[in-house]
Design an enzyme around this catalytic site. Structure first.
Site, PDB file in Angstrom:
ATOM      1  N   ASP A   1       0.843  -1.201   0.000  1.00  0.00           N
ATOM      2  CA  ASP A   1       0.000   0.000   0.000  1.00  0.00           C
ATOM      3  C   ASP A   1       0.881   1.256   0.000  1.00  0.00           C
ATOM      4  OD1 ASP A   1       0.901  -0.207   2.575  1.00  0.00           O
ATOM      5  OD2 ASP A   1      -1.062  -0.032   3.535  1.00  0.00           O
ATOM      6  N   SER A   2       2.219   1.067  -0.019  1.00  0.00           N
ATOM      7  CA  SER A   2       3.133   2.179  -0.267  1.00  0.00           C
ATOM      8  C   SER A   2       2.888   2.748  -1.668  1.00  0.00           C
ATOM      9  CB  SER A   2       4.590   1.741  -0.100  1.00  0.00           C
ATOM     10  OG  SER A   2       4.820   0.545  -0.826  1.00  0.00           O
TER      11      SER A   2
ATOM     12  N   ASP B   1      -1.076  -6.057  -0.213  1.00  0.00           N
ATOM     13  CA  ASP B   1      -1.506  -5.414   1.037  1.00  0.00           C
ATOM     14  C   ASP B   1      -3.011  -5.195   1.050  1.00  0.00           C
ATOM     15  OD1 ASP B   1       0.468  -4.953   2.932  1.00  0.00           O
ATOM     16  OD2 ASP B   1       1.260  -3.204   1.876  1.00  0.00           O
TER      17      ASP B   1
ATOM     18  N   LYS C   1      -1.468  -9.406   2.784  1.00  0.00           N
ATOM     19  CA  LYS C   1      -0.731  -8.964   3.985  1.00  0.00           C
ATOM     20  C   LYS C   1      -1.600  -7.962   4.730  1.00  0.00           C
ATOM     21  CE  LYS C   1       3.110  -6.050   3.861  1.00  0.00           C
ATOM     22  NZ  LYS C   1       2.676  -4.912   4.680  1.00  0.00           N
TER      23      LYS C   1
ATOM     24  N   GLU D   1      -1.688  -5.455   8.588  1.00  0.00           N
ATOM     25  CA  GLU D   1      -0.893  -4.901   9.686  1.00  0.00           C
ATOM     26  C   GLU D   1      -1.563  -5.179  11.027  1.00  0.00           C
ATOM     27  OE1 GLU D   1      -0.147  -0.738   8.985  1.00  0.00           O
ATOM     28  OE2 GLU D   1       0.798  -1.116   7.040  1.00  0.00           O
TER      29      GLU D   1
ATOM     30  N   GLU E   1       8.977  -4.148  10.670  1.00  0.00           N
ATOM     31  CA  GLU E   1       9.411  -2.853  10.140  1.00  0.00           C
ATOM     32  C   GLU E   1       9.955  -1.961  11.252  1.00  0.00           C
ATOM     33  OE1 GLU E   1       6.680  -0.963   7.447  1.00  0.00           O
ATOM     34  OE2 GLU E   1       7.873   0.881   7.376  1.00  0.00           O
TER      35      GLU E   1
END
Ligand code: KIV
Length: 291
Positions: free
Chosen positions: A71-72, A110, A140, A142, A209
């Site tokens: 999602d960057s 993501d 993925k 978070e 991270e």
């Protein structure tokens, strides 16, 4: 030939043989099982982001193990300040473009902010859309204990899940800054137990991270699944970087953990300037470049 020379060439042959026997060399398609085998054998996993067909084709041809459609993309593709604005539709567009290019790498996508935190049914529905509409291999998300129910439900549909702990950019407004996480003992212990919980729940790997290298090493040693670091030191099972950062496409972002392998910003700018000059001077197109 001297004895030393013979010994050295035997040594080189041995290294080459071992390299060719390595798991990443022998597989045609990287799967979550391949990543587990790599961890078992102590082979490091290389992961990079990609968001479009052309870049993904190059990254896959270079034999990267895992491509993350991160999602960057919200930052590097769309120019937003955070990862929060990117939508599920946007992620599906990027992921489908990447999957069309990839023959070998495992493609992980993501789940964007707001598509899984509400409840586990929503998390499953978002994951199913990603898998159905893109052809990717895993998702993925978070977080730790707060997403366990969602992880369970996604896994129950046969969708592999990668976790993400430490600095989790979707929570930037809670953290307030992008500084190193889990320096204090309480947060470090919480991260250790979250990592173990994600493993028990069935995640096939976890991204760590921006946490202290010693903590990342401890997590890596205590779990059987692969731990992929970004700003988490060298004692993890693999590394991930954002493609645009490691290629030097953007110049503003320079955290300590980032190694730049190229300066594409100045290369591209130079090429564009040369083109502009050629157009203005009427050097382009020449005789051979027209019909
Ligand atoms: O979105 C992303 O690129 C990521 C990596 C930084 C791991 O989550």
């Amino acid at each position: 030939m001297s004895c030393d020379t013979v010994q050295f060439s035997n040594f080189v042959i041995l290294i080459k043989t071992l390299y060719n026997m390595s798991i990443h060399k022998s597989v045609k398609r990287v799967t979550t099982h391949v990543l587990h085998e790599m961890k078992l054998k102590g082979e490091k996993i290389a992961m990079l982001t990609a968001y479009d067909y052309s870049m993904a084709k190059i990254v896959d041809a270079a034999e990267i193990d895992v491509i993350l459609v991160g999602d960057s993309a919200s930052n590097v593709m769309a120019g937003y300040e955070t990862t929060l604005p990117i939508t599920l539709d946007n992620m599906i567009y990027h992921a489908a473009s990447v999957v069309r290019a990839v023959k070998r790498a495992l493609v992980v996508v993501d789940l964007p902010f707001g598509t899984y935190q509400g409840n586990s049914k929503e998390a499953l529905a978002s994951s199913i859309r990603i898998m159905k509409e893109t052809g990717a291999h895993a998702v993925k998300l978070e977080g730790g204990r707060e997403v366990v129910e969602s992880v369970e439900r996604i896994l129950s549909a046969g969708i592999p899940v990668m976790g993400h702990l430490g600095l989790t950019p979707q929570s930037i407004h809670k953290f307030g800054t992008y500084v190193v996480r889990a320096r204090e003992i309480e947060e470090a212990n919480r991260l250790l137990s979250d990592a173990s919980l994600l493993e028990k729940t069935g995640c096939f790997a976890i991204v760590l991270e921006k946490i202290p290298a010693s903590l990342a090493e401890e997590v890596t040693k205590s779990l059987k699944i692969p731990l992929i670091g970004i700003g988490a030191g060298s004692k993890v099972d693999g590394q991930v970087l954002v493609l645009h950062d490691m290629l030097g496409l953007n110049q503003e972002f320079s955290p300590r953990f980032l190694r730049r392998y190229h300066n594409l910003h100045s290369e591209i700018k130079g090429a564009v300037q040369a083109y502009i000059a050629d157009v203005r001077s009427q050097d382009f197109p020449n005789e051979k470049e027209q019909y």
